[in-house]
Design a protein around this motif. Structure first.
Motif, PDB file in Angstrom:
ATOM      1  N   ALA A  36      63.811  38.341 104.896  1.00  0.00           N
ATOM      2  CA  ALA A  36      64.867  38.686 103.935  1.00  0.00           C
ATOM      3  C   ALA A  36      66.122  39.200 104.641  1.00  0.00           C
ATOM      4  O   ALA A  36      67.064  39.662 103.980  1.00  0.00           O
ATOM      5  CB  ALA A  36      64.358  39.725 102.945  1.00  0.00           C
TER       6      ALA A  36
ATOM      7  N   LYS B 118      66.576  41.879 106.339  1.00  0.00           N
ATOM      8  CA  LYS B 118      66.814  43.303 106.109  1.00  0.00           C
ATOM      9  C   LYS B 118      67.487  43.942 107.318  1.00  0.00           C
ATOM     10  O   LYS B 118      68.304  44.851 107.177  1.00  0.00           O
ATOM     11  CB  LYS B 118      65.496  44.007 105.802  1.00  0.00           C
ATOM     12  CG  LYS B 118      65.658  45.398 105.231  1.00  0.00           C
ATOM     13  CD  LYS B 118      64.353  45.952 104.720  1.00  0.00           C
ATOM     14  CE  LYS B 118      64.572  47.250 103.959  1.00  0.00           C
ATOM     15  NZ  LYS B 118      65.285  47.048 102.682  1.00  0.00           N
TER      16      LYS B 118
ATOM     17  N   GLU C 215      71.254  43.154 105.855  1.00  0.00           N
ATOM     18  CA  GLU C 215      71.484  43.968 104.655  1.00  0.00           C
ATOM     19  C   GLU C 215      72.652  44.933 104.856  1.00  0.00           C
ATOM     20  O   GLU C 215      73.378  45.244 103.921  1.00  0.00           O
ATOM     21  CB  GLU C 215      70.198  44.748 104.341  1.00  0.00           C
ATOM     22  CG  GLU C 215      70.160  45.409 102.995  1.00  0.00           C
ATOM     23  CD  GLU C 215      68.827  46.094 102.745  1.00  0.00           C
ATOM     24  OE1 GLU C 215      68.600  47.185 103.327  1.00  0.00           O
ATOM     25  OE2 GLU C 215      68.009  45.535 102.009  1.00  0.00           O
TER      26      GLU C 215
ATOM     27  N   TYR D  38      61.984  31.524 102.597  1.00  0.00           N
ATOM     28  CA  TYR D  38      62.954  32.594 102.855  1.00  0.00           C
ATOM     29  C   TYR D  38      63.663  32.963 101.550  1.00  0.00           C
ATOM     30  O   TYR D  38      64.304  32.095 100.929  1.00  0.00           O
ATOM     31  CB  TYR D  38      63.996  32.143 103.878  1.00  0.00           C
ATOM     32  CG  TYR D  38      63.475  31.963 105.283  1.00  0.00           C
ATOM     33  CD1 TYR D  38      63.278  33.065 106.106  1.00  0.00           C
ATOM     34  CD2 TYR D  38      63.198  30.698 105.794  1.00  0.00           C
ATOM     35  CE1 TYR D  38      62.811  32.915 107.409  1.00  0.00           C
ATOM     36  CE2 TYR D  38      62.729  30.537 107.098  1.00  0.00           C
ATOM     37  CZ  TYR D  38      62.540  31.641 107.886  1.00  0.00           C
ATOM     38  OH  TYR D  38      62.074  31.490 109.175  1.00  0.00           O
TER      39      TYR D  38
ATOM     40  N   PHE E 157      66.420  34.398 101.056  1.00  0.00           N
ATOM     41  CA  PHE E 157      67.874  34.178 101.089  1.00  0.00           C
ATOM     42  C   PHE E 157      68.241  32.713 100.869  1.00  0.00           C
ATOM     43  O   PHE E 157      69.433  32.385 100.804  1.00  0.00           O
ATOM     44  CB  PHE E 157      68.488  34.708 102.388  1.00  0.00           C
ATOM     45  CG  PHE E 157      67.868  34.190 103.659  1.00  0.00           C
ATOM     46  CD1 PHE E 157      67.924  32.851 104.003  1.00  0.00           C
ATOM     47  CD2 PHE E 157      67.234  35.059 104.536  1.00  0.00           C
ATOM     48  CE1 PHE E 157      67.371  32.377 105.183  1.00  0.00           C
ATOM     49  CE2 PHE E 157      66.668  34.600 105.717  1.00  0.00           C
ATOM     50  CZ  PHE E 157      66.741  33.245 106.044  1.00  0.00           C
TER      51      PHE E 157
ATOM     52  N   THR F 263      67.293  37.708  97.753  1.00  0.00           N
ATOM     53  CA  THR F 263      66.835  38.927  98.435  1.00  0.00           C
ATOM     54  C   THR F 263      66.743  40.120  97.490  1.00  0.00           C
ATOM     55  O   THR F 263      66.131  41.125  97.821  1.00  0.00           O
ATOM     56  CB  THR F 263      67.754  39.280  99.618  1.00  0.00           C
ATOM     57  OG1 THR F 263      69.098  39.434  99.142  1.00  0.00           O
ATOM     58  CG2 THR F 263      67.710  38.185 100.685  1.00  0.00           C
TER      59      THR F 263
END
Length: 414
Positions: free
Chosen positions: A137, A139, A237, A352, A354, A360
């Protein structure tokens, strides 16, 4: 300073500045095989110079891995050090960057019972699932790179002596990662721009499905509504731009987990968990593998597909032109990081988040309802070839050429 030393310095700088893009006060976690010691030291130095707070290294050794598979009791493969999994999760949540140096011996476990490898893979995947889901994701920044090992180099160049093979593989790595250029960091900025132009074109198209046709392949892949193509650099992120793979030549998106039909044949060997799977084909119906065969590694492929329900479905579809730097080396690398960037490929398993607009921020349940696959695994396998044709099907049913004879067939991408 000799040319190898100079290129190692440039490689380390590229990894720190472009791969993980270390920020002031950030921790860098490196997973590395012992033969990468010299490069890891240079990466650590560059990371600290860039302001890293701490560089933590987790070492691995092929021979120790092999000894365990040969001599440990069966129950050993049902255990994973949870302190390590929890530590990775904690460091991810605190914003650490992660670098993996991927350079396996393709033949390391060729004589090991495939069931042992499958059990260990499933145990590890389950323990590390949350940590890996954070990385998938985006992050926090993460990147995968490779270094030569003697076994890997001689697998690629079997006619050369050990030192000659390693030297030739280093030269190849420096070429395909653009380290041999005067300013690799700038070269990657330009490369990322080109990949961004490609994914922007495909994102505007929002094709309903893709049709793949080549020798042994006739496959239709439906794409979810509001799917999103990615490629090259991405953003974490916290807004840090990084490159997950060095090298990379792909743009990729999410297939609909229930919308894959037809047959696809592999075009390069797959090194999965130290075992080779080669010359294999998969038949899909309504997204699920319903039949398969393999000339090499049939049992290993069977165990992979039985990992969980999601392992029988696709989580990624990626487009790579045949005339790209890695492909033009005319080498089979037996290393997924390199082989997947030499050919268009698919991935069995986890999608995934995204690759869906707003993905996400979605719960697992919402992602599943939108067509995202869920699995403990994510395993890429190569399907691209010089005779590969790919069409995009628009929402009104029109077929448009995307690839012809293995290369882009759209606008300025030709």
């Amino acid at each position: 300073m000799n040319s190898l030393e100079q290129n190692l310095e440039k490689y380390a700088e590229l990894i720190v500045k472009t791969g993980v893009n270390i920020q002031e006060g950030q921790t860098l976690v490196i997973n590395a095989p012992l033969p990468s010691l010299e490069l890891v030291r240079k990466i650590a130095k560059k990371a600290y110079e860039a302001g890293a707070k701490n560089v933590h290294v987790e070492w691995s050794d092929d021979e120790l891995t092999k000894i365990k598979y040969q001599l440990a009791p069966d129950e050993a493969f049902n255990e994973f050090p949870m302190w390590k999994a929890q530590g990775y999760e904690e460091m991810t949540l605190h914003g650490a960057a992660f670098l993996s140096i991927y350079a396996p011996n393709p033949d390391l476990l060729k004589d090991v019972d495939p069931k042992r490898v499958a059990t260990a893979s499933k145990t590890s995947a389950a323990a590390l699932h949350k940590y890996r889901s954070y990385l998938m994701a985006d992050k926090t920044p993460w990147s995968i790179i490779a270094v030569p090992t003697s076994e890997w180099a001689q697998k690629i160049f079997p006619d050369l002596l050990q030192e000659e093979a390693a030297a030739k593989l280093w030269d190849t790595i420096f070429y395909v990662t653009r380290v041999d250029q005067e300013d690799p960091v700038q070269a990657w900025r330009e490369h990322n721009v080109r990949l961004a132009q490609t994914k922007d074109y495909l994102n505007k198209k929002q094709y309903k499905s893709l049709i793949f046709e080549a020798t042994g392949t006739n496959l239709t892949i439906e794409l979810p509504e509001n799917h999103y193509w990615q490629g090259g650099s991405t953003v974490s992120e916290k807004g840090i731009r990084f490159n997950p793979n060095i090298p990379t030549e792909e743009v990729f998106t999410m297939p609909h987990k229930d919308g894959v039909n037809g047959i696809v044949r592999s075009t390069k060997p797959l090194n999965y968990g130290g075992k080779i799977i080669d010359q294999f084909s998969l038949t899909f119906k309504d997204g699920k593998v319903v039949d398969f065969n393999a000339e090499t590694g049939y049992e290993t492929l069977e165990h992979l597909l039985e990992m969980d329900e999601g392992a029988k479905r696709l989580g990624e579809v990626a487009l790579v032109p045949y005339h790209s730097p890695i492909s033009l080396t005319n080498l089979i690398f037996f290393n997924t990081l390199y082989d997947e960037n030499a050919a268009s490929h698919l991935a069995l398993g986890e999608a995934y988040p995204f690759n869906l607009q707003g993905g996400t921020e979605m719960s697992k349940e919402v992602l599943t309802s939108r067509g995202a696959n869920s699995s403990l695994v994510h395993v890429d396998f190569m399907i691209g070839s010089p005779d590969m044709n790919i069409d995009g099907v628009t929402k009104d049913g029109k077929r448009e050429p995307i690839f012809r004879n293995g290369d882009w067939a759209i606008g300025t991408l030709r």
